[in-house]
Write an enzyme that holds these catalytic residues in place. Structure first.
Site, PDB file in Angstrom:
ATOM      1  N   SER A 130      16.706 -56.388  51.623  1.00 45.76           N
ATOM      2  CA  SER A 130      16.299 -55.321  50.706  1.00 45.76           C
ATOM      3  C   SER A 130      14.881 -55.572  50.237  1.00 45.76           C
ATOM      4  CB  SER A 130      17.237 -55.284  49.486  1.00 45.76           C
ATOM      5  OG  SER A 130      16.748 -54.400  48.492  1.00 45.76           O
ATOM      6  N   TYR A 142      21.394 -59.730  42.778  1.00 39.96           N
ATOM      7  CA  TYR A 142      21.159 -59.038  44.044  1.00 39.96           C
ATOM      8  C   TYR A 142      19.861 -59.504  44.701  1.00 39.96           C
ATOM      9  CZ  TYR A 142      20.628 -55.080  47.275  1.00 39.96           C
ATOM     10  OH  TYR A 142      20.474 -54.290  48.390  1.00 39.96           O
TER      11      TYR A 142
END
Length: 241
Positions: A130, A142
């Site tokens: 990401s 995350y």
């Protein structure tokens, strides 16, 4: 199952994973989909395996079954979860949950498919990371996990290069998945702020990520390894990478 080449894709029931599955099937491959939830409709040339990949025992069991029946030389570690929170509100339970899916499961899947890849002296591994790996507010767990996935990608690339196995990562920016659109509805101020940060001035489409994944999985992509391709509309340009 048919005689087509098999690709294992985790989290391929929806979103980016589904777009990757559909692209690979269109390219003539058979896709084995590991997901906690079933797709709306199982595609032709798709084998769906329902599994919670955060459960190590269950994941290893289905991997042992699948790899005993099929030679898998391509793997896409796509499944991921998010536990949004600032540092003050991030719990170790959140971190462990995110790491178990985003990193640990990827390692377990690689371990399972390596024997076939080494025997064939050929393999393609693509990890879906990401843009958040470069830093994003309220994404402590995350972003940490996705940064870890980049470290895993580079290390695996070095370890496996002599076996003819390439390992690369893709870092999507804002992509128009169901999850993204539910959190960022069109016309909302927060959505507009995101658009304002994208040089191309739009949200990306899952198919655009799938195109890069398919390219990196191609047999002809044999001289690219240990790299991160950001599919982000230019958001990462000028940022430390």
């Amino acid at each position: 199952m048919d005689s087509k080449e098999c690709v294992l894709v985790t989290g391929a029931s929806r979103g980016i994973g589904r777009a990757i599955l559909e692209r690979l099937i269109a390219d003539g491959m058979h896709v084995i989909n590991f997901d906690k939830e079933s797709p709306v409709k199982i595609a032709e040339h798709e084998t769906f395996v329902q599994v919670d990949i955060s459960d190590e025992k269950a994941l290893r069991a289905v991997l042992a079954d699948v790899t005993s029946k099929h030679s898998i030389n391509r793997l896409v570690n796509n499944a991921g979860i998010v536990r949004p929170a600032t540092i003050e509100n991030t719990t170790i339970a959140d971190l462990q949950a995110v790491m178990s899916v985003n990193v640990a499961a990827a390692i377990i899947c690689v371990q399972a498919v390596l024997p076939a890849m080494k025997a064939a002296h050929f393999g393609r591994i693509v990890n879906i990371a990401s843009r958040a790996a470069l830093g994003k507010e309220e994404r402590i767990s995350y972003a940490t996990s996705k940064a870890g996935l980049l470290g895993l990608t580079r290390t695996l690339a070095l370890e496996l290069a002599s076996n003819g196995i390439t390992v690369n990562a893709i870092g999507p920016g804002p992509i128009a998945t169901e999850l993204f659109q539910s959190a960022n509805p069109p016309g909302a101020p927060a959505t507009q702020r995101i658009l304002d940060r994208v040089p191309l001035g739009r949200i990306g489409q899952p198919e655009e990520v799938a195109h890069i994944a398919a390219s990196l999985l191609d047999q002809r992509a044999g001289y690219t390894t240990g790299q991160v391709v950001y599919v982000c509309g230019g958001m990462t340009v000028g940022l430390s990478q």
